[in-house]
Design an enzyme around this catalytic site. Structure first.
Site, PDB file in Angstrom:
ATOM      1  N   ALA A 233       0.446  -1.175  -0.170  1.00 36.73           N
ATOM      2  CA  ALA A 233      -0.529  -0.063  -0.062  1.00 36.73           C
ATOM      3  C   ALA A 233       0.712   0.945  -0.132  1.00 36.73           C
ATOM      4  O   ALA A 233       2.203   1.863   0.386  1.00 36.73           O
ATOM      5  CB  ALA A 233      -0.725   0.306   0.961  1.00 36.73           C
ATOM      6  N   HIS A 234       0.172   2.349  -0.414  1.00 37.49           N
ATOM      7  CA  HIS A 234       0.805   3.643   0.339  1.00 37.49           C
ATOM      8  C   HIS A 234       0.495   4.234   0.910  1.00 37.49           C
ATOM      9  O   HIS A 234      -0.856   4.181   1.010  1.00 37.49           O
ATOM     10  CB  HIS A 234       0.408   4.447  -1.271  1.00 37.49           C
ATOM     11  CG  HIS A 234       1.091   5.658  -2.238  1.00 37.49           C
ATOM     12  ND1 HIS A 234       1.676   6.937  -0.996  1.00 37.49           N
ATOM     13  CD2 HIS A 234       2.182   5.879  -3.005  1.00 37.49           C
ATOM     14  CE1 HIS A 234       2.211   7.712  -1.671  1.00 37.49           C
ATOM     15  NE2 HIS A 234       2.574   6.596  -3.062  1.00 37.49           N
ATOM     16  N   PRO A 235       1.268   5.011   2.051  1.00 35.90           N
ATOM     17  CA  PRO A 235       1.077   5.365   2.768  1.00 35.90           C
ATOM     18  C   PRO A 235       0.187   7.035   2.476  1.00 35.90           C
ATOM     19  O   PRO A 235      -0.830   7.200   3.245  1.00 35.90           O
ATOM     20  CB  PRO A 235       2.079   6.370   3.301  1.00 35.90           C
ATOM     21  CG  PRO A 235       3.484   6.819   2.196  1.00 35.90           C
ATOM     22  CD  PRO A 235       2.735   5.145   1.417  1.00 35.90           C
TER      23      PRO A 235
END
Length: 408
Positions: A233-235
């Protein structure tokens, strides 16, 4: 590609004293775009020749073949005076020297840039690739890709809570450092066009690794909240993650509300588009766990390949998670002409493309010291000097006329 057009770097002469990955990658790209690259290996050869299996028929590792296409090679023991003289002769008409020795190594051999090289070869661009630079708390220490991934925080944001911090599966720091070095060399050559002077270019794995902390460094500066492990995932973005479909995993790279609405339409999940928890990217990030569960429920009966093709056609970035063989066998890989075949050698071409002066992948990677006799003879070494270079070990692997070249 039109093979009649010289590459953009035609006429450029590069002396390559590098080993392993970052430096050889840099010089291979220069060679692909027309530069003459002469690789000078240490007496034991480039370490990547031995980083296998697999090995080729000459005994060289596949790793070496990925980084040294289009070069000619000899070996010099630069601790010996005759070998240093050979290097100076190579540099007399060279434009660029690229090396990745530990800081201080060239100085110990009497080949330091400021004291020697810049005076004897004032137009020379000297590119030094190191782990940490020459000075500072870590100056002069050895650096390897995974070590820098650990040192500079990259591992700390790669992986998941179950497995912990994880090395990125490709040597991303080495790769980018090779491109940093190449960019610095080209900038220095441009500056030389104006003032006629060479200069020293520095590329370090440390600087490169820290520069890769995007957006994690910016997030830390702004929030003082330590970045953690998010798996794929991307922050800052959701959904920007890996999801399970019926026949495998897919990756969705959705960065706008419009893309999210189009995804919901293609996934036949209109309820997601109107769910107040998912109304904006900020809300989707806040509720990322619930969003992931909802998306996986929506696509559980969809095959990944057809779903991703439909999404891409609708303007939603998505891809099935392919294996390395699947990626290399993809029709678009063939269309982009990314696979290079030179006799028994197969590899990947450079991603740098110039349409007016297209680069051309060079010949198969050379065997150890394969071109030593040719190169040294061109430098004016007499037959007697060549025999002395061979007998002293100053030019390991040198094969004289009438001798055969044994496989390494």
């Amino acid at each position: 590609m039109n093979r009649q057009i010289p590459g953009a770097l035609h006429g450029l002469k590069v002396i390559d004293l590098t080993r392993v990955l970052a430096g050889p990658l840099c010089t291979q790209i220069l060679a692909e775009h027309g530069a003459e690259v002469i690789k000078v290996e240490p007496p034991a050869g480039d370490e990547t020749r031995r980083l296998g299996p697999p090995f080729d028929a000459a005994g060289d590792a596949a790793y070496f073949s990925a980084l040294n296409r289009g070069k000619r090679t000899l070996s010099l023991d630069l601790s010996q005076p005759m070998a240093r003289e050979a290097l100076h002769r190579l540099l007399d008409d060279a434009d660029v020297l690229v090396e990745n020795f530990l800081p201080g190594t060239l100085e110990r051999w009497g080949l330091g840039y400021d004291a020697v090289l810049a005076r004897r070869h004032p137009r020379l661009i000297h590119c030094s690739i190191t782990g940490f630079g020459a000075d500072g708390p870590l100056g002069g220490l050895p650096g390897y890709d995974a070590v820098l991934q650990a040192q500079c925080g990259l591992m700390s944001v790669n992986g998941d809570e179950g497995g912990g911090a994880t090395r990125v599966g490709v040597p991303v720091v080495d790769h980018l450092t090779g491109y940093v070095a190449m960019a610095g060399i080209l900038m220095a050559l441009r500056a030389r066009d104006h003032d006629g002077r060479g200069q020293r270019v520095e590329a370090t794995l440390y600087d490169t690794a820290l520069s890769l902390l995007l957006p994690h460094a910016a997030n830390w500066f702004a929030s003082r909240q330590r970045p953690g492990l998010l798996g794929s995932a991307h922050p800052n973005i959701a959904p920007y993650d890996k999801f399970r479909a019926r026949d495998g995993e897919v990756f969705l790279g959705i960065v706008s509300d419009a893309q999210f609405r189009r995804f919901c339409d293609q996934a036949s999940a209109p309820g997601l588009a109107v769910d107040p928890r998912f109304a904006s990217n900020a809300l989707r990030v806040e509720h990322r766990d619930a969003l992931k569960a909802a998306i996986e429920a929506a696509i559980a009966q969809r095959d990944g390949g057809p779903l991703c093709e439909a999404l891409m056609r609708a303007g939603v970035p998505a891809a099935a998670v392919l294996s390395v063989p699947q990626a290399l066998d993809h029709a678009h890989c063939a269309h982009r002409d990314m696979v290079v075949r030179r006799g028994e050698h197969t590899g990947l071409r450079s991603p740098v493309r110039l349409l007016g002066t297209p680069g051309q992948p060079g010949e198969a990677p050379p065997r150890f010291a394969e071109h030593a006799h040719e190169i040294l003879s061109r430098l004016g070494f007499s037959g007697e000097e060549l025999r002395e270079l061979q007998a002293s070990g100053a030019a390991p692997g040198l094969v004289l006329a009438g001798e055969s070249h044994a496989l390494t």
